[in-house]
Write an enzyme that holds these catalytic residues in place. Structure first.
Site, PDB file in Angstrom:
ATOM      1  N   TYR A  68       0.817  -1.219   0.000  1.00 48.52           N
ATOM      2  CA  TYR A  68       0.000   0.000   0.000  1.00 48.52           C
ATOM      3  C   TYR A  68       0.851   1.269   0.000  1.00 48.52           C
ATOM      4  O   TYR A  68       0.355   2.334   0.345  1.00 48.52           O
ATOM      5  CB  TYR A  68      -0.891   0.029   1.251  1.00 48.52           C
ATOM      6  CG  TYR A  68      -2.165  -0.779   1.164  1.00 48.52           C
ATOM      7  CD1 TYR A  68      -2.141  -2.103   0.765  1.00 48.52           C
ATOM      8  CD2 TYR A  68      -3.385  -0.222   1.508  1.00 48.52           C
ATOM      9  CE1 TYR A  68      -3.295  -2.858   0.717  1.00 48.52           C
ATOM     10  CE2 TYR A  68      -4.555  -0.971   1.458  1.00 48.52           C
ATOM     11  CZ  TYR A  68      -4.495  -2.297   1.069  1.00 48.52           C
ATOM     12  OH  TYR A  68      -5.647  -3.033   1.036  1.00 48.52           O
ATOM     13  N   LYS A 103       5.374 -14.753   1.749  1.00 50.15           N
ATOM     14  CA  LYS A 103       5.281 -15.368   0.418  1.00 50.15           C
ATOM     15  C   LYS A 103       6.677 -15.324  -0.186  1.00 50.15           C
ATOM     16  O   LYS A 103       6.870 -14.984  -1.347  1.00 50.15           O
ATOM     17  CB  LYS A 103       4.255 -14.607  -0.444  1.00 50.15           C
ATOM     18  CG  LYS A 103       3.857 -15.319  -1.726  1.00 50.15           C
ATOM     19  CD  LYS A 103       3.126 -16.632  -1.511  1.00 50.15           C
ATOM     20  CE  LYS A 103       2.952 -17.375  -2.819  1.00 50.15           C
ATOM     21  NZ  LYS A 103       2.367 -18.731  -2.646  1.00 50.15           N
ATOM     22  N   ASP A 160      -0.880 -18.482   1.268  1.00 52.11           N
ATOM     23  CA  ASP A 160      -1.898 -19.414   0.780  1.00 52.11           C
ATOM     24  C   ASP A 160      -2.172 -20.496   1.839  1.00 52.11           C
ATOM     25  O   ASP A 160      -3.329 -20.839   2.136  1.00 52.11           O
ATOM     26  CB  ASP A 160      -1.484 -20.048  -0.569  1.00 52.11           C
ATOM     27  CG  ASP A 160       0.011 -20.382  -0.632  1.00 52.11           C
ATOM     28  OD1 ASP A 160       0.793 -19.808   0.155  1.00 52.11           O
ATOM     29  OD2 ASP A 160       0.393 -21.219  -1.457  1.00 52.11           O
ATOM     30  N   ASP A 217      -4.986  -7.568   5.313  1.00 51.37           N
ATOM     31  CA  ASP A 217      -6.324  -7.075   4.961  1.00 51.37           C
ATOM     32  C   ASP A 217      -7.199  -8.250   4.524  1.00 51.37           C
ATOM     33  O   ASP A 217      -8.340  -8.418   4.972  1.00 51.37           O
ATOM     34  CB  ASP A 217      -6.204  -6.038   3.836  1.00 51.37           C
ATOM     35  CG  ASP A 217      -7.546  -5.413   3.502  1.00 51.37           C
ATOM     36  OD1 ASP A 217      -8.304  -5.120   4.450  1.00 51.37           O
ATOM     37  OD2 ASP A 217      -7.846  -5.228   2.306  1.00 51.37           O
ATOM     38  N   ASP A 251     -10.340 -10.213   6.818  1.00 49.73           N
ATOM     39  CA  ASP A 251     -11.704 -10.369   6.284  1.00 49.73           C
ATOM     40  C   ASP A 251     -12.127 -11.842   6.333  1.00 49.73           C
ATOM     41  O   ASP A 251     -13.263 -12.164   6.683  1.00 49.73           O
ATOM     42  CB  ASP A 251     -11.789  -9.876   4.834  1.00 49.73           C
ATOM     43  CG  ASP A 251     -12.109  -8.381   4.753  1.00 49.73           C
ATOM     44  OD1 ASP A 251     -11.838  -7.680   5.742  1.00 49.73           O
ATOM     45  OD2 ASP A 251     -12.610  -7.923   3.711  1.00 49.73           O
TER      46      ASP A 251
END
Ligand code: GGG
Length: 355
Positions: free
Chosen positions: A139, A192, A225, A249, A253
């Site tokens: 971001y 990752k 993942d 983020d 959720d």
């Protein structure tokens, strides 16, 4: 009587309804405190309507207006009339980034009376905090678009993620310190680094280095993942989850959906150094599909108000608000996102009754 000065930015859509609900709960709490504390609210009408009128999501000197408040209480941002990247960068990210609110704390609480889609939640106590790096990573806003002049289909875009060792270290130390306050002292770092060999390898190396200062805290490093799968398949093995801006983020959720609804999720955008005011908001967005109907779930916003109480030095009051939320959901009074028929106002009134 200490009156905390709070700036309220209800924003767009259901943000207005749930921010009003949170304010009502805090005013009721203050009213019952017999003068021990109070709230002095200043409301700002910034958001997509403001953009339509002025061409900006907030005034050019808006950050100066906010700077002196004790805390900021935010609703939601986004409306179909304004491109999402314009509204998000013009308001929420403008505030978070310029006030260096680098730690975004997103607790995922499983409330009584709410059916989780996870079968394991019926028999296993689950309680997580997702700690989101909130100042850089994916971001950071670095990149650009070019070459459209070469003709249709030729444009290119670069969206660059930025990971600094300092940014990684401070959010990881924050996560470890938080883990030390919890029953399960464990931090799961989401990575990752198999595919992203620069930023995510720096993330992993920083995590390994920082973890050596916390020998009493269990650790693991999980690919994003696999982390998504773990939230579903081994949820009991998670406590504090630390992740980059984008990964956290998404995972928070997922976490709140597993707890029953995005409408339940609270969050705090913290400037832990307290050089700037911190900002408290439900995780959910403006939900244009249900805005104005009076049925938005206020639990995320009320839970965010509880996080604000913690930040203002009122942890006992924060616990009371969380207990009142649990008593309300436990009584079966639920908004439609949870399969109930209750309105925002009814749930808010029940939380206040329970207080
Ligand atoms: N109350 C949170 C909110 O309005 N979020 C809007 C949104 O789209 N956020 C995206 C993000 O924070 O990554």
């Amino acid at each position: 009587m200490p009156a905390f000065r709070i700036a309220v930015i209800p924003g767009d859509g259901v943000g207005r309804e749930v921010a009003a609900a949170g304010r009502t709960v805090l005013d009721a709490l203050a009213g019952a405190s017999r003068g021990a504390f109070g709230f002095e609210w200043t409301e700002f009408d910034w958001g997509c309507d403001y953009y339509t009128r002025t061409g900006r999501m907030m005034p050019a000197d808006g950050l100066d207006e906010l700077r002196t408040f004790d805390a900021l209480y935010f609703g939601a941002v986004g409306w179909p009339s304004v491109p999402d990247h314009v509204s998000l960068w013009g308001l929420r990210l403008n505030i978070c980034q310029n006030f260096d609110q680098w730690a975004n704390v997103r607790p995922v609480r499983f409330h009584p009376g709410i059916t989780s889609p996870l079968r394991k939640a019926d028999t296993t106590p689950l309680d997580w905090v997702v700690v989101r790096e909130n100042s850089e990573g994916e971001y950071v806003g670095a990149g650009g678009r070019n070459l459209a002049g070469r003709g249709p289909g030729s444009e290119v875009a670069l969206q660059t993620a930025l990971f600094t060792e300092r940014g990684c270290e401070r959010i990881m130390r924050f996560a470890f310190d938080l883990a030390r306050t919890r029953d399960r002292k464990k931090v799961s770092s989401v990575t990752k680094s198999n595919a992203q060999q620069h930023g995510m390898v720096l993330w992993d190396e920083t995590f390994a280095r920082v973890s050596r200062d916390y020998p009493d805290v269990e650790t693991e490093s999980v690919l994003v993942d696999a982390a998504a799968a773990k939230f579903v398949l081994r949820p009991e093995d998670l406590s504090v989850v630390v992740a980059s801006n984008l990964f956290a983020d998404i995972l928070s959720d997922l976490g709140s959906a597993l707890a029953g609804s995005l409408g339940l999720a609270a969050s705090a955008n913290l400037n832990p150094d307290r050089r700037f005011p911190s900002m408290f908001e439900p995780v959910h967005g403006s939900a244009p599909d249900i805005a104005g109907q009076g049925v938005a779930n206020p639990v995320g916003a009320i839970g965010s108000a509880a996080l604000m109480l913690d930040h203002l030095g009122l942890p006992g009051e924060a616990r009371r608000v969380r207990a009142a939320i649990d008593a309300t959901t436990g009584s079966g009074l639920l908004t439609p996102d949870l399969g109930g028929k209750a309105t925002t106002e009814e749930v808010t009134a029940a939380v206040i009754d329970s207080l």
